[in-house]
Design a protein around this motif. Sequence first.
Motif, mmCIF file in Angstrom:
data_model
loop_
_atom_site.group_PDB
_atom_site.id
_atom_site.type_symbol
_atom_site.label_atom_id
_atom_site.label_comp_id
_atom_site.label_asym_id
_atom_site.label_seq_id
_atom_site.Cartn_x
_atom_site.Cartn_y
_atom_site.Cartn_z
ATOM 1 N N GLY A 84 35.953 8.862 19.906
ATOM 2 C CA GLY A 84 36.184 7.706 20.770
ATOM 3 C C GLY A 84 35.475 7.787 22.100
ATOM 4 O O GLY A 84 35.636 6.904 22.948
ATOM 5 N N ASP A 129 40.412 6.289 14.033
ATOM 6 C CA ASP A 129 41.251 5.429 14.854
ATOM 7 C C ASP A 129 40.767 5.446 16.306
ATOM 8 O O ASP A 129 40.784 4.417 16.979
ATOM 9 C CB ASP A 129 42.716 5.870 14.782
ATOM 10 N N TYR A 132 38.039 2.920 16.598
ATOM 11 C CA TYR A 132 38.532 1.539 16.619
ATOM 12 C C TYR A 132 39.166 1.210 17.964
ATOM 13 O O TYR A 132 38.984 0.107 18.494
ATOM 14 C CB TYR A 132 39.533 1.287 15.489
ATOM 15 N N GLN A 133 39.905 2.162 18.534
ATOM 16 C CA GLN A 133 40.546 1.907 19.827
ATOM 17 C C GLN A 133 39.496 1.740 20.930
ATOM 18 O O GLN A 133 39.604 0.845 21.769
ATOM 19 C CB GLN A 133 41.537 3.022 20.166
ATOM 20 N N LYS A 136 37.755 -1.564 20.406
ATOM 21 C CA LYS A 136 38.635 -2.645 20.863
ATOM 22 C C LYS A 136 38.515 -2.816 22.373
ATOM 23 O O LYS A 136 38.296 -3.930 22.863
ATOM 24 C CB LYS A 136 40.082 -2.335 20.496
ATOM 25 N N GLN A 137 38.664 -1.723 23.114
ATOM 26 C CA GLN A 137 38.619 -1.804 24.571
ATOM 27 C C GLN A 137 37.247 -2.260 25.072
ATOM 28 O O GLN A 137 37.157 -3.045 26.013
ATOM 29 C CB GLN A 137 39.015 -0.459 25.184
ATOM 30 N N LEU A 180 42.872 -6.025 15.992
ATOM 31 C CA LEU A 180 42.958 -5.302 17.267
ATOM 32 C C LEU A 180 42.494 -6.152 18.447
ATOM 33 O O LEU A 180 43.048 -6.043 19.537
ATOM 34 C CB LEU A 180 42.097 -4.032 17.205
#
Length: 182
Positions: A84, A129, A132-133, A136-137, A180
């Motif tokens: 991430g 994950d 994806y987080q 999203k942000q 999301l």
Amino acid sequence: MAFQVVSGRVSGATWCPSPNFNARPVGEVISLLVVHNISLPPGQFLNSYVEAFFQNRLPVDDHDYFKEIHDLRVSAHLFVDRKGGVTQFVNLNDRAWHAGVSCFEGREQCNDFSIGIELEGTDEIPYTDAQYQALKQLTLAIQSEYPRITSERITGHSDIAPQRKTDPGPAFDWEHYRRLIS
């Protein structure tokens, strides 16, 4: 982590400038977000080869595949690694060289009006994950700064260059991502 875009730079992203960019056409409005994938060597993660590639410093003797691609001059605006972590290569207000020969809704040369985000991955290996987080942000921050990038104007590289590209591939869960950011 919540990101913010200030003068084309993403707060919280590591700045790793690429020489592979130029100015967008005068008056061009940023209105498309393109999701890609990349891993160097293919299928290997969490090393510094993507950064080296986008900076034209790829050590060609480290892997046979690098001999095939070392002359390419490409970049993306942003890169999200498997954990991430986010690296920015090109100011979002400039034109990164990520889409190549491309077309979206009848408009060619998508680099002129798009932002490109590379996810560290392959077409077949599920994304994490954490990715994806972060995506999203990033997406929400980008949409806040560039409101013409609506949910309908977020696409994959495979959708704008279908004869040439397959990324982000079947492993990318578009339904999950769209939930999301909704």
